[in-house]
Every structure is written in structure tokens, then in C-alpha cells.
Scaffold this motif. Structure first.
Motif, PDB file in Angstrom:
ATOM      1  N   TYR A 173       0.574   3.436  -3.347  1.00  0.00           N
ATOM      2  CA  TYR A 173      -0.277   4.739  -2.810  1.00  0.00           C
ATOM      3  C   TYR A 173       0.859   6.016  -3.044  1.00  0.00           C
TER       4      TYR A 173
ATOM      5  N   TYR B 297       5.941  11.881  -1.019  1.00  0.00           N
ATOM      6  CA  TYR B 297       5.129  10.955  -1.418  1.00  0.00           C
ATOM      7  C   TYR B 297       6.068   9.787  -1.899  1.00  0.00           C
TER       8      TYR B 297
ATOM      9  N   ILE C  13       0.910  -1.161   0.039  1.00  0.00           N
ATOM     10  CA  ILE C  13       0.055   0.189  -0.143  1.00  0.00           C
ATOM     11  C   ILE C  13       0.758   1.204  -0.058  1.00  0.00           C
TER      12      ILE C  13
END
Length: 532
Positions: A332, A349, A328
């Protein structure tokens, strides 16, 4: 020769020398204050290099250990057990315990090097220099102490020391929304610390005990060695003077999950990541170098050292959960990095995505996977520090890091643009650079136990190449805006840390044994204890 010196304490508290000197320097003398801070971080790096050189790669145990009695609280209580009641004299003891093994050695050296690079990168700090560098050096003390502490309460104290200076460094010297970023940082990390403290107190009172025959006292301690021995006691029950102490299976799960959440906030694991995005965009670049390069690693280190090692059975049962959390994080982070226009958010990120690789390496529960996890911590520390060093340099020249406002920088600042390209190639895992080795080890280790999960995880590598190349190429190539045609190239104080970080990224990519050999025996020992 160095065994007789308190080398770990010298390394940890050497930044206090700089703080002491700064107290006697007028606050308006920014140049003198800056050079004192830089000299202090150089001293810390030299001591850390000596430790790395003197470290015995053939030993899996703690080296350069230091122990000193800190606090003892004698008490008396009537304890109830299945065999009746028993009056027992007991005491809580908290000691100063320091040590280094292959796991903490590399992270301590990474801390010393990144802090020196960040001190050099702080050249653009324009106000309250004395306060800034005092907090900066205090932050370094806390980070180093976290990696050397071998007592849970001492670890917690150092962990908390990092929160206060970081809060002010973000809130005072950050950008427009700095106060909101600082508050969010403190709230999230404060909650994580509270959860960790509860877990530590439970461990002390259920597993941190031993009988001291010399003083005829039952002692409760936060010594990691004592707690580990009790948790791994094959009898599970210890009958001592009629009183039974038992850490039930449910309680073990409860503590493991608490530690996973506490360190997951710091790592960060989705969905505990939102605070980190604000810090990456609002904190000054030199502080983000430390935050992304070092503070996130404290979460992964704590998860391995205290979550996985102390509770190996629970961790192995949750191996797939850890792997899914890692997937994830990877996907993500990579997908959201691809759609960002702000380059600092792309890097934020990206950090989330790369920390997912750490979780995959841990979930493998074999030597290759754990090596990949630790290698990724060090590699990403260098790469992210370099990235934010470049971001700071570009921002000072353009007052923006938005992709749609930049372009063609290679024509105006070719050196900085070239370093940015190297950092980008390292981030996407180009062979010959450190990012490739860490990803290779983590995925090889995981493929041995979870091949399907591994295949899904490798999609993150493809996505990483996409968002990194998109960001780097948009900034460095294309048409150059007219206002950026006469920018100054990197100054010496910027070029030196850039070259140094690139050198270590190349070193780890070309000669991985320099990092793998010191941690090899420690990781073998950890995996053996976990039944891997």
C-alpha cells in the motif's frame, strides 16, 4: 565505573539542563538559544555513546538499572473468591524503574543522534526560538524515557510527554495546514494512549501483584518484571490468602489486541496511518526528522516490548495476521508513494511501507527476523532523518518540493543532490548501506516460517526502487528551471548533519555487527521466551 552512576537518568533528563539555561536568555537572542540547544543535544549524545561503549554485549538482562519508590496507596478491601470472602490489606505502588538492554540501547542512541541532527537542522526556524527549543528538548526527554522505562506507568508518562510538545511544534511552526495536522496528530495518538492506559490498568490489577512479607501487604505494581513473571507463571492461578487472581485466556487476547491497536496507531499500521501523512507534509522538516526517525519507532518498540514479549502465545497465533498487516503496509505504501507528486508525501508513504518490514520481522518469530525488525527501526531512523533534512534544505531554496516544479538540481546544488541520491539508494536497499541489511535479515527470517508471504513481500523492494528513483531523478536531473540556477550550496550547519547521517548509514551497511552484537543476547532471550 559507570555502574554506580544513574546514567540512564542523566541521559534522559540532560535536555532539562538546556531548558534551564534558556530560561535566563532573552527570547530575541535566537543565536544564543540555538547554540545552547545544540550543546545540550551534544551532551546527551556523548552520554549515550558512553552507555553504548560500556554496555555488556554478553548479557541479556537489564543493565544500568535504577529504582526509586515513587508513590504508594495503601487500601483495604473485601475480595470475593470461590473459597469465600477475604479481607486483604493491599497497596498500589508505582516506582521509578529504569533499565537498558540490547533492544532499547540502539534506539536510545538513535534518539540522541537524530535529536542533535534535528537541532542543527532547526536553523531555519524564524520565530519564537526560545519556545521552540524548550519544546524540542522536552520532546527529547519524553522519547529517551520511553526507551529506558521499565515500569508501565512510567512508560506511559514518558509516552504522553512526547504528545504535548509535538502538538505545539507542529501547530505553531508548521506550514499552511499545520493546525489541522496538529489536531489530527493529537486525536489519533490520544485515542491510542487511552487504549494503552486501559490495557495497563487491567494488567496492573490482574497480573501486577506480589505479596510483600515484610509489610504483610499484597502489592499491585506496574513493574514490567513482576507483570511478566505473573503472565508467564506456569500455574496461571495464584492462590493468595484465599483469593484467586486469574487472567483468563479471553482477557489475554483482549489486552494483546488493545496493545496492538494502541501501538499500531503510532507505528503506523494500515488503516491507522492517515494522521501521519498530514504530519509529514505540514510539520517543519527538523520536527519531521524526529517524528519519522524516532516517534514511529516508539510504536514498534512498544509492540515488541509489551505486546509480543508479554503475550507471546497470542502473538504467535497471530503471526500470519501480523505478516499480512506488514504486507499491506509494504505494498500500500509503495504503490501510493509511486503516484505522488509531492516529495514529502512520497517519503510519508515510504515510511508506511518500511514499517511493514518491521511487522514482517516480528511475525517471523525467530532470531533473524527480530534482528531485521530492530535493525530496520534504527536504519530507517537514520535514512528518514536524512531524507527530511534534505527536503528542508531544498524547500528553503525553492519554496517547493513538488516533482513537477523541480528538476536539474544537481546542476545548481550538486552536494545536496548527491546526498539525496545516497539517501535514496539506502532507502531502496542498495548493498553496502544500512537499508539492505535490515531488509535482508527480516526477509531471511520470515522465509523460514512463511515462504509464500516472503515472496509477496519482496515485491515491495521492487516497488521501492521504482518510486525512490522516480522521485530522486525527477528532482536532481533534467532541465533546471531558470529561477533555481543561482541557488546556494549546503551551509556548514546543513552539511555536517548530512555527512554524519550518511556516515552512520554506511557504518551499519558495511559493519552490521556494531548494532547486531549489542542486541544479540536480548533478542535470543526474547525469542526463547516466545518459544521460537
Amino acid at each position: 565505573m559507570l555502574e554506580n552512576l544513574p546514567l540512564l537518568s542523566l541521559i534522559t533528563f540532560s535536555p532539562l539542563i538546556g531548558i534551564l539555561i534558556m530560561l535566563f536568555i532573552p527570547g530575541q537572542n535566537g543565536k544564543a538559544i540555538r547554540w545552547v540547544a545544540i550543546a545540550t543535544t551534544i551532551l546527551t549524545l556523548i552520554l549515550s555513546a558512553l552507555l553504548y561503549i560500556q554496555f555488556d554485549n554478553t548479557s541479556s538482562g537489564m543493565q544500568f538499572t535504577e529504582e526509586m519508590k515513587f508513590l504508594e496507596i495503601p487500601l483495604n478491601s473485601e475480595l470475593i473468591s470461590p473459597s469465600g470472602t477475604a479481607n486483604i490489606d493491599y497497596a498500589y505502588e508505582f516506582n521509578y524503574l529504569m533499565g537498558v538492554d540490547g533492544l532499547s540501547l540502539a534506539l536510545a542512541f538513535l534518539t540522541a543522534l537524530v535529536c542533535l541532527m534535528a537541532a542543527l537542522a532547526s536553523v531555519y526556524i524564524k520565530k519564537r526560538w526560545k519556545t521552540f527549543y524548550i519544546l524540542f528538548l522536552l520532546l527529547e526527554v519524553g522519547i529517551l524515557g520511553v526507551f529506558f522505562a521499565k515500569d508501565l506507568m512510567l512508560f506511559f508518562i514518558f509516552f504522553e510527554i512526547t504528545l504535548i510538545p509535538m502538538f505545539f511544534l507542529i501547530g505553531i511552526w508548521g506550514y499552511k495546514d499545520r493546525e489541522r495536522a496538529a489536531n489530527k496528530f493529537l486525536i489519533y495518538n490520544g485515542v491510542g494512549s487511552a487504549i494503552m492506559l486501559i490495557a495497563i490498568l487491567i494488567l496492573i490489577n490482574t497480573a501486577g501483584f506480589y505479596f510483600d512479607e515484610a509489610s504483610n501487604l499484597l502489592r499491585y505494581t506496574s513493574d514490567v518484571g513482576v507483570i511478566s513473571d505473573q503472565l508467564n507463571n506456569t500455574q496461571s492461578l495464584v492462590n493468595l490468602e484465599g483469593t484467586i487472581f486469574y487472567l483468563s485466556e479471553n482477557m489475554r487476547w483482549f489486552i494483546f489486541i488493545m496493545l496492538l491497536v494502541a501501538f499500531g496507531i503510532k507505528l503506523p499500521i494500515f488503516p491507522f496511518h492517515t494522521w501521519m501523512l498530514r504530519v509529514h507534509t505540514e510539520a517543519p522538516p527538523s520536527i519531521v526528522m524526529i517524528h519519522s526517525g524516532l516517534l514511529l519507532k516508539m510504536g514498534a518498540y512498544g509492540l515488541i516490548r509489551f505486546g509480543v514479549v508479554l503475550f507471546p502465545e497470542q502473538a504467535k497465533e497471530w503471526a500470519y495476521v501480523l505478516a499480512i498487516l506488514g504486507i499491506i503496509n509494504i505494498l500500500y505504501g509503495a504503490i501510493l508513494a509511486f503516484v505522488q507528486n509531492e516529495f514529502k508525501l512520497i517519503l510519508a508513504y515510504s515510511s508506511i511501507s518500511h514499517m511493514g518490514i518491521v511487522l514482517l520481522g516480528i511475525a517471523a518469530f525467530n532470531v533473524a527476523g527480530m534482528q531485521g525488525a530492530v535493525y530496520q527501526l534504527v536504519s530507517h531512523g537514520f535514512i528518514s532523518a536524512l531524507m527530511f533534512l534534505i527536503v528542508g534544505s531544498i524547500y528553503e531554496r525553492t519554496q517547493t518540493t513538488k516533482l513537477d516544479e523541480l528538476g536539474g538540481l544537481a546542476k545548481s546544488i550538486p552536494f545536496i543532490s548527491g546526498i539525496l541520491l545516497i539517501a535514496g539508494m539506502a532507502s531502496l536497499g542498495l548493498p553496502g548501506l544500512s537499508g539492505f541489511i535490515s531488509e535482508f535479515l527480516a526477509f531471511v527470517g520470515l522465509f523460514d516460517t512463511m515462504p509464500i508471504v516472503t515472496v509477496i513481500g519482496t515485491l515491495g523492494i521492487v516497488l521501492t526502487a521504482v518510486y525512490v528513483l522516480r522521485g530522486v531523478l525527477r528532482m536532481t536531473f533534467g532541465s533546471l528551471p531558470a529561477q533555481y540556477t543561482k541557488m546556494n550550496e549546503a551551509r556548514l550547519v546543513e552539511a555536517v548533519p548530512m555527512i554524519a547521517l550518511v556516515a552512520f548509514i554506511l557504518l551499519l551497511g558495511i559493519y552490521p555487527a556494531v548494532l547486531i552484537e549489542p542486541m544479540q543476547e536480548t533478542i535470543l532471550s526474547i525469542i526463547t521466551k516466545m518459544g521460537g
